[in-house]
Design a protein around this motif. Structure first.
Motif, PDB file in Angstrom:
ATOM      1  N   LEU A  64      -1.990  -5.678  -8.757  1.00 51.36           N
ATOM      2  CA  LEU A  64      -1.319  -6.092  -7.526  1.00 51.36           C
ATOM      3  C   LEU A  64      -2.222  -5.929  -6.322  1.00 51.36           C
ATOM      4  N   ASP A  65      -3.047  -4.891  -6.323  1.00 54.73           N
ATOM      5  CA  ASP A  65      -3.858  -4.586  -5.146  1.00 54.73           C
ATOM      6  C   ASP A  65      -5.094  -3.788  -5.571  1.00 54.73           C
ATOM      7  N   PRO A  66      -6.167  -4.499  -5.973  1.00 54.70           N
ATOM      8  CA  PRO A  66      -7.347  -3.829  -6.520  1.00 54.70           C
ATOM      9  C   PRO A  66      -8.013  -2.866  -5.531  1.00 54.70           C
ATOM     10  N   GLY A  67      -7.835  -3.091  -4.225  1.00 57.34           N
ATOM     11  CA  GLY A  67      -8.477  -2.216  -3.237  1.00 57.34           C
ATOM     12  C   GLY A  67      -7.623  -1.007  -2.879  1.00 57.34           C
ATOM     13  N   ALA A  68      -6.501  -0.828  -3.561  1.00 51.58           N
ATOM     14  CA  ALA A  68      -5.545   0.197  -3.139  1.00 51.58           C
ATOM     15  C   ALA A  68      -6.142   1.598  -3.135  1.00 51.58           C
ATOM     16  N   THR A  69      -6.968   1.943  -4.141  1.00 52.16           N
ATOM     17  CA  THR A  69      -7.488   3.311  -4.218  1.00 52.16           C
ATOM     18  C   THR A  69      -8.221   3.693  -2.939  1.00 52.16           C
ATOM     19  N   THR A  94       0.845  -1.202   0.000  1.00 53.57           N
ATOM     20  CA  THR A  94       0.000   0.000   0.000  1.00 53.57           C
ATOM     21  C   THR A  94       0.874   1.243   0.000  1.00 53.57           C
ATOM     22  N   PHE A  95       1.954   1.205   0.791  1.00 57.43           N
ATOM     23  CA  PHE A  95       2.848   2.359   0.839  1.00 57.43           C
ATOM     24  C   PHE A  95       3.460   2.631  -0.537  1.00 57.43           C
ATOM     25  N   ILE A  96       3.972   1.584  -1.182  1.00 63.54           N
ATOM     26  CA  ILE A  96       4.629   1.752  -2.489  1.00 63.54           C
ATOM     27  C   ILE A  96       3.631   2.305  -3.511  1.00 63.54           C
ATOM     28  N   ILE A  97       2.457   1.673  -3.599  1.00 63.60           N
ATOM     29  CA  ILE A  97       1.449   2.137  -4.561  1.00 63.60           C
ATOM     30  C   ILE A  97       1.052   3.580  -4.239  1.00 63.60           C
ATOM     31  N   GLY A  98       0.940   3.898  -2.948  1.00 66.16           N
ATOM     32  CA  GLY A  98       0.549   5.245  -2.547  1.00 66.16           C
ATOM     33  C   GLY A  98       1.577   6.286  -2.958  1.00 66.16           C
ATOM     34  N   LEU A  99       2.838   6.006  -2.700  1.00 65.12           N
ATOM     35  CA  LEU A  99       3.883   6.984  -3.040  1.00 65.12           C
ATOM     36  C   LEU A  99       3.913   7.224  -4.554  1.00 65.12           C
ATOM     37  N   ILE A 100       3.777   6.139  -5.319  1.00 62.81           N
ATOM     38  CA  ILE A 100       3.759   6.295  -6.782  1.00 62.81           C
ATOM     39  C   ILE A 100       2.522   7.085  -7.207  1.00 62.81           C
ATOM     40  N   THR A 101       1.372   6.763  -6.608  1.00 66.61           N
ATOM     41  CA  THR A 101       0.122   7.418  -7.014  1.00 66.61           C
ATOM     42  C   THR A 101       0.151   8.914  -6.730  1.00 66.61           C
TER      43      THR A 101
END
Lengths: 209, 209
Positions: B172-177, A153-160
């Protein structure tokens, strides 16, 4: 490979990364990349027969820079005298990742289906994810990452939050990306009850299912 | 306009919004939109001579929905018995905005240069921004929005975290948003010292400059 040939190859990679960072929404022609790197198009094609092989080399280069910075960060965090020192190390690491253009390069390099990653890149990605988990674990005792923040979640968040902004919105507030990173990091530090409940519900339904 | 003509027009708009929400990365042909809306292509063109006029109608529709929800939210916040009630109202409002697909629709509808917005849309945007400022002001006493979170930063942030994810990462993580929205809201509630310092430096250099 001879030293000057290696240097040319390196220069092409660095130039291509810079081009992807600067023009996130464009597909810049390979001959322009060759020109900016100060090499002939023949030299570029000898090193990288097509765009995919150039992108793969750029992605490897990016992962190596991230991994080196993560290694330094982990070593520094182990020596951190107190939480203020840890926070400073953490901010420096995040700034390096932002300067590297992580939020621009990863969307530009990532295939739509990550199972298409080459074995080399998949390994680099896994190693980066492991080190991220180690860094977050080292930050938790300092109150800089809440328990419910998962590494992915952290990695995806920082990229997003650091992706190239919607062009119209960027003009409204050119500094917004850096501010959003601040807010995201504050959220990661303080944690979220809503997120905690969501994760609890998710694992309930996983164990029922 | 006759009632059935109005209903057809409305149906085209709602269908187009649904299409933009569902296929954020594609340019769906207008005749497919007509087909999904159950009208002939001639009817679509009679209402919307080109894609731009359809997009403008969709954007107006989206703003109206947001404005209505903001109005309800403001009224409810005024009556909120305590901070827990205010938080519930706030979460419901955010969920409505996410269901509306704000993070998908705004990037799809916004021109690259916002000065190209039609006068109608610019007015609707300004009104939405004003109401956002009122809502954030109503949330501050409840500890749900820190003092340093500016309305524009909040709006850009919510759109940025809820934009369609990078396709490879979404798998990787569909619930990430939804998780990133939780973290973003936590950051907005707790605030960020780094952001405070950044704003202070900015206003120093503004007053010097």
């Amino acid at each position: 490979m001879r030293r000057d040939a290696l240097e040319r190859r390196e220069r092409i990679i660095k130039t291509a990364c810079e081009v992807y960072r600067t023009y996130p929404h464009a597909t810049v022609p390979l001959d322009e990349i060759a020109k900016s790197a100060g090499v002939g198009i023949a030299t570029l094609y000898r090193n990288f027969p097509d765009r995919d092989s150039l992108i793969e080399a750029c992605a490897k280069d990016m992962f190596q820079i991230v991994l080196n910075d993560q290694k330094t960060t982990l070593a520094e965090l182990k020596e951190a005298a107190d939480s203020a020192a840890a926070e400073e190390i953490w901010n420096r690491h995040i700034n390096s990742l932002l300067e590297l253009g992580l939020g621009t390069l990863i969307p530009a390099f990532a295939p739509e289906d990550l199972s298409e990653l080459t074995e080399d890149l998949a390994q680099l990605r896994d190693l980066t994810a492991e080190r991220t988990a180690e860094i977050l674990a080292a930050l938790r005792p300092h109150g800089l990452i809440a328990a419910e923040i998962q590494p992915l979640t952290f990695i995806i968040g920082l990229i997003t939050v650091s992706r190239p902004p919607v062009p119209g919105l960027q003009k409204l507030d050119p500094g917004a990306t850096r501010e959003l990173v601040d807010i995201f990091l504050a959220g990661c530090a303080h944690g979220s009850n809503t997120l905690k409940e969501r994760i609890a519900k998710q694992s309930d339904s996983d164990s029922l299912g």
